[in-house]
Design a protein around this motif. Structure first.
Motif, PDB file in Angstrom:
ATOM      1  N   VAL A  55       0.837  -1.201   0.000  1.00  0.00           N
ATOM      2  CA  VAL A  55       0.000   0.000   0.000  1.00  0.00           C
ATOM      3  C   VAL A  55       0.874   1.255   0.000  1.00  0.00           C
ATOM      4  CG1 VAL A  55      -1.603   1.358   1.400  1.00  0.00           C
ATOM      5  CG2 VAL A  55      -1.998  -1.083   1.065  1.00  0.00           C
ATOM      6  N   ALA A  56       1.889   1.265   0.865  1.00  0.00           N
ATOM      7  CA  ALA A  56       2.756   2.442   0.949  1.00  0.00           C
ATOM      8  C   ALA A  56       3.542   2.651  -0.340  1.00  0.00           C
ATOM      9  CB  ALA A  56       3.716   2.296   2.139  1.00  0.00           C
ATOM     10  N   GLU A 372       9.215   4.059   3.100  1.00  0.00           N
ATOM     11  CA  GLU A 372       7.990   3.286   3.317  1.00  0.00           C
ATOM     12  C   GLU A 372       8.313   1.835   3.626  1.00  0.00           C
ATOM     13  OE1 GLU A 372       8.426   5.573   1.133  1.00  0.00           O
ATOM     14  OE2 GLU A 372       6.807   6.995   1.524  1.00  0.00           O
ATOM     15  N   LEU A 373       9.313   1.264   2.947  1.00  0.00           N
ATOM     16  CA  LEU A 373       9.693  -0.121   3.217  1.00  0.00           C
ATOM     17  C   LEU A 373      10.306  -0.265   4.610  1.00  0.00           C
ATOM     18  CD1 LEU A 373      11.215  -1.147  -0.236  1.00  0.00           C
ATOM     19  CD2 LEU A 373       8.948  -1.662   0.659  1.00  0.00           C
ATOM     20  N   ALA A 374      11.083   0.732   5.023  1.00  0.00           N
ATOM     21  CA  ALA A 374      11.647   0.690   6.374  1.00  0.00           C
ATOM     22  C   ALA A 374      10.543   0.747   7.426  1.00  0.00           C
ATOM     23  CB  ALA A 374      12.630   1.847   6.564  1.00  0.00           C
ATOM     24  N   LEU A 375       9.516   1.551   7.165  1.00  0.00           N
ATOM     25  CA  LEU A 375       8.390   1.634   8.094  1.00  0.00           C
ATOM     26  C   LEU A 375       7.661   0.299   8.186  1.00  0.00           C
ATOM     27  CD1 LEU A 375       6.580   3.432   9.878  1.00  0.00           C
ATOM     28  CD2 LEU A 375       5.244   3.953   7.822  1.00  0.00           C
ATOM     29  N   ALA A 376       7.430  -0.347   7.050  1.00  0.00           N
ATOM     30  CA  ALA A 376       6.770  -1.655   7.059  1.00  0.00           C
ATOM     31  C   ALA A 376       7.617  -2.680   7.808  1.00  0.00           C
ATOM     32  CB  ALA A 376       6.511  -2.113   5.624  1.00  0.00           C
ATOM     33  N   ALA A 377       8.936  -2.625   7.611  1.00  0.00           N
ATOM     34  CA  ALA A 377       9.819  -3.547   8.335  1.00  0.00           C
ATOM     35  C   ALA A 377       9.750  -3.308   9.834  1.00  0.00           C
ATOM     36  CB  ALA A 377      11.250  -3.380   7.835  1.00  0.00           C
TER      37      ALA A 377
END
Length: 860
Positions: A55-56, A372-377
């Motif tokens: 989504v992000a 955004e990928l770092a936030l999801a991680a």
């Protein structure tokens, strides 16, 4: 031997020490045995992380695409829009001083075919420079000036294929606009600035500005928008800002809406952010639901590692070292799941671009969004930590002998405070990330509170069911007695099943109720409360005649008619609108132009809340304001509201506040002015026609045909068609929400499967003992079926209550729509939950029931 490997000196050398810490070395060594038992763990983490990352990533790709394609979307580098009027010579000169200017006019009109059939169209009139940015694609392909040119006294047009289908036409046929014929010479495949036009209630019809002038549709008071697009393709954003400042200084009272290529469609960008936040919260829900699966998997992991834990503690390893070892191992596995989720989520925008690039109405620029990928991680790892630390911490203080006895006599000692503190910190970090990165922090806080309440309530439901089962009298028959005992025995699956299945059912029930109520609000109440037809652009000089005409067409119909203008709020109490920071749900009032009117009497569908209505002889400029919006904008009686109408700023004092019933779809306005405010100002009228008996497509079509023939410049809109356009958009949003919510439901199913798998060892032990005592497969199967049936019924009842409450809050408090308890979809979801619980439980125990006792007795 030659060399040094076998020498005494070499044998006396200390072994090479690994640079890795001991805990990490042991964790990696144990992982060599594979990831058995962690499949559900991996899927739960990967699924939630993939949903959030996907989504992000798509949101960032859309945002970047809007930024990159801003000039194409806007049709230029700077755009200045005016409502109901064209720019003056001074305004055109101020724009032309900064560079070339292209002009586009847009309005709604009626296109009438030769057989009298009429259709509402979104008319767009362009000059010879269009399109100044981006390609226009037509079928057949030809230069636009040639397609729109005048030939044999007839102008050309390019039409949306939907218009041809609606009127039964083909290229080469003609339609008339306000009595002026135009020839359709091509169909429209794509236009570069389509997004900037917003939601259209009719198909596009593209003509030249000369053709628009010939129709006479543009006159004082008619509803139209003029966009002046300044072309400065080589200018930097700073240079554009300087140009905008010079234009504002040259014509400060223009009252136009300005947008730059760097922010081509701020309203659409905000919509993306809001929708992204919602879908991210749904993904976070899936991740949190999956956290239950993490806890189940870790609990089962600790059970499997009982012997290893006992060995470590027997040789002197402290409890904290044991917990750190296995927490490291669990977090390594969580890292693998997070990596899988990130890979899938990062690939989603690239897959969408590869598969659906031609169908997308939005510019998509897929890329790896590191932030955004770092936030999801972070979400994935924090969830794993929060749900793993307490099951692992349980082994800290249990003695070695207790570890061996724990299968039949679980230790009652709780988890140490240090592990509870880690749990609280991890949950606080999850909540902090959700709030800090939210577009609307109020929504994020509501989500956090709702998630906490749901978990707490489901935990209480599970414990309550166990307590109730323990206190109920024991049935005489063996199968019910065994099922009742299974609900509350040590290691029962009750808390895990109730939690995992309860969250999924709650989500499904809430979505079902929201979907049903939104669609009912759009269409269900239409026949009883809404007009059948709206008529726009009724010339003030012809208003009385048109009223009489409608009365003749529908003698039993109810006609409402009011003056209609467009204006934009430019100041409140002297403060410029651009400096005001209203709440998100009230910002739309200051964003762009609004419909306004004046009236001697209060409109129908309004209730006076505060203040007084003006008298017939009132000479002061007064305004009546919507009470709810006034409260959000901190306006009160006596405050000043300045609107720009036809290029003139007009200030009026708030005389009263009204509660408006918008759901009736009748004529009403946020602002209603006293008649003296706009006396003598050019305007057109807006009228509605309500037929007795509700929607009548044949009668509506006949009235529209007669109107197009007698009053060709008046635009008629079928309310049903307009609502269908909105309903189609809502349907697409609901489909996206369902798709994202399916991730959460899938996580619930995984957790349910994990819970059953986690109880496999205990169920195997029970089955072996019971079969030795004489129980047959039928009796065991009946006992397990009754157990899971009870769990499914309790979970379904909770899901109906919690999902109904959540649906009611969202529909009435967030969407502000009437709520009707439609249990058709909700009961279906609850029934499926019951069947799923029974099926999953029996599927997990079926293999156990067929096992011979002897091989397993040797293991216990």
């Amino acid at each position: 031997m030659h060399g040094t490997l076998g020498t005494p000196e070499a044998r006396r050398q200390p072994p090479r020490r690994s640079p890795l810490p001991l805990t990490l070395r042991l964790a990696l060594r144990e992982l060599r045995g594979g990831l058995s038992g962690f499949v559900v763990f991996l899927f739960c983490i990967a699924l939630g992380v993939a949903a959030i990352a996907g989504v992000a990533s798509v949101s960032r790709s859309l945002t970047d695409g809007l930024g990159r394609e801003g000039r194409r979307i806007l049709g230029g580098d700077l755009s200045y829009s005016l409502i109901n009027r064209q720019a003056t010579e001074a305004e055109r000169a101020a724009l032309a001083a900064e560079g070339p200017v292209s002009v586009v006019a847009s309005l709604r009109a009626m296109a009438v075919a030769g057989d009298g059939a009429a259709a509402l169209v979104e008319l767009k009139a362009v000059d010879g420079t269009y399109p100044a940015a981006g390609p226009l694609v037509t079928d057949p392909a030809a230069p636009l000036p040639d397609l729109l040119a005048r030939r044999d006294a007839t102008f050309g047009a390019v039409a949306d294929p939907a218009l041809l289908a609606r009127l039964g036409l083909k290229a080469g046929d003609r339609v008339s606009l306000a009595g002026t014929p135009v020839e359709i010479r091509a169909t429209l495949v794509s236009e570069p600035d389509r997004i900037a036009n917003g939601i259209g209630f009719g198909p596009r019809l593209l003509v030249s500005q000369e053709a628009l002038d010939a129709t006479g549709l543009v006159r004082p008071g008619s509803l139209n928008r003029w966009s002046y697009r300044l072309q400065k393709p080589g200018a930097t954003d700073a240079e554009l800002a300087e140009s905008a400042a010079r234009i504002a200084k040259a014509v400060p009272e223009a009252g136009w809406e300005m947008r730059a290529r760097s922010d081509a469609d701020p309203r659409f960008a905000k919509s993306i952010e809001r929708f992204t936040q919602f879908l991210t919260l749904v993904g976070l829900t899936a991740l949190i639901v999956g956290g239950v699966g993490v806890a189940n998997a870790v609990h089962a992991f600790v059970e499997r590692k009982r012997g290893s834990i006992a060995t470590y503690k027997s040789v002197g390893a402290p409890g904290s070292a044991v917990v750190n070892l296995y927490l490291t191992q669990v977090m390594l596995i969580a890292g693998i799941g997070t990596g899988i989720g990130l890979a899938v989520g990062a690939a989603i925008p690239f897959a969408i671009d590869a598969l659906f690039a031609a169908q997308l109405p939005l510019p998509l620029e897929p890329r790896l969004a590191a932030g955004e990928l770092a936030l999801a991680a972070a979400y994935g790892l924090l969830t794993a930590l929060a749900f793993a630390v307490t099951p692992l911490g349980r082994a800290h203080d249990i003695p070695v002998s207790g570890l061996f006895r724990d299968r039949v006599e679980p230790a009652g000692r709780g988890v140490r405070w240090r592990y509870r503190i880690v749990l609280v910190l991890a949950l606080a970090a999850l909540a902090g990330l959700a709030v800090a990165t939210a577009f609307d922090r109020r929504v994020a806080l509501i989500f956090i509170a709702a998630a906490g309440l749901a978990f707490g309530a489901l935990r209480l439901v599970g414990l309550g069911l166990m307590a109730l089962a323990k206190r109920l009298p024991h049935p005489k028959r063996a199968a019910p007695r065994m099922a009742l005992a299974n609900l509350h025995r040590p290691g029962a699956l009750t808390p895990s099943v109730v939690l995992s299945l309860g969250l999924g059912v709650t989500l499904l029930v809430a979505l079902s109720l929201i979907d049903a109520n939104v669609r009912r609000a759009l269409t269900g109440t239409l026949p009883a409360s809404a007009p059948n037809l709206f008529f726009l652009d009724i010339p003030a000089s012809e208003a009385e005649g048109f009223h009489a005409f409608l009365g003749g067409q529908a003698p039993t119909g109810r006609i409402e008619r009011v003056p209609m203008m467009r204006g934009r709020i430019v100041a409140l109490n002297g403060t410029p609108a651009e400096r005001i920071r209203p709440p998100e749900d009230a910002a739309w009032v200051l964003d762009g132009d609004r419909g306004i009117t004046y009236a001697a009497d209060m409109p129908e569908g309004s209730t006076l809340v505060e203040g007084r209505w003006w008298g017939a002889d009132e000479r002061e400029s007064l305004v009546s304001f919507d009470a709810e919006l006034a409260a959000k904008l901190e306006l009160k009686i006596g405050d000043a509201v300045t609107v720009n109408v036809l290029g003139r700023p007009i200030t009026a004092r708030i005389a009263n506040l009204r509660k408006v019933e918008w759901r009736s779809l009748g004529i009403n306005f946020v602002m209603v002015f006293s008649p003296a405010t706009f006396r003598g100002a050019p305007h057109s009228d807006l009228a509605t026609l309500t037929l007795p008996g509700g929607t009548d497509p044949a009668a509506e079509a006949a009235i529209l045909r007669a109107t197009a023939k007698t009053y060709p410049s008046v635009t008629g809109v079928r309310v049903r068609e307009a609502l269908e356009a909105v309903s189609d958009l809502v349907g697409r949003l609901v489909t996206a929400i369902r798709g994202a919510s399916a991730v959460a439901v899938l996580a619930s199913l995984l957790v349910l499967a994990g819970a059953v798998a986690a109880g496999h060892r205990a169920r195997l032990y029970d089955a072996v003992v019971l079969k030795v005592l004489g129980a047959d497969r039928r009796r065991l199967l009946s006992a397990y079926a009754l157990e899971y049936l009870a769990l499914g019924l309790v979970t379904a009842a909770f899901g109906l209550l919690a999902g109904g409450l959540a649906g009611w809050v969202i529909v009435t408090r967030v969407m502000r729509l009437p709520f009707t308890l439609d249990l058709s979809g909700a009961l279906l979801a609850a029934g499926l939950a019951v069947l799923l619980a029974v099926a999953a439980g029996l599927a997990g125990t079926w293999r156990i029931l067929g096992q011979k006792p002897a091989p397993y007795l040797r293991q216990f």
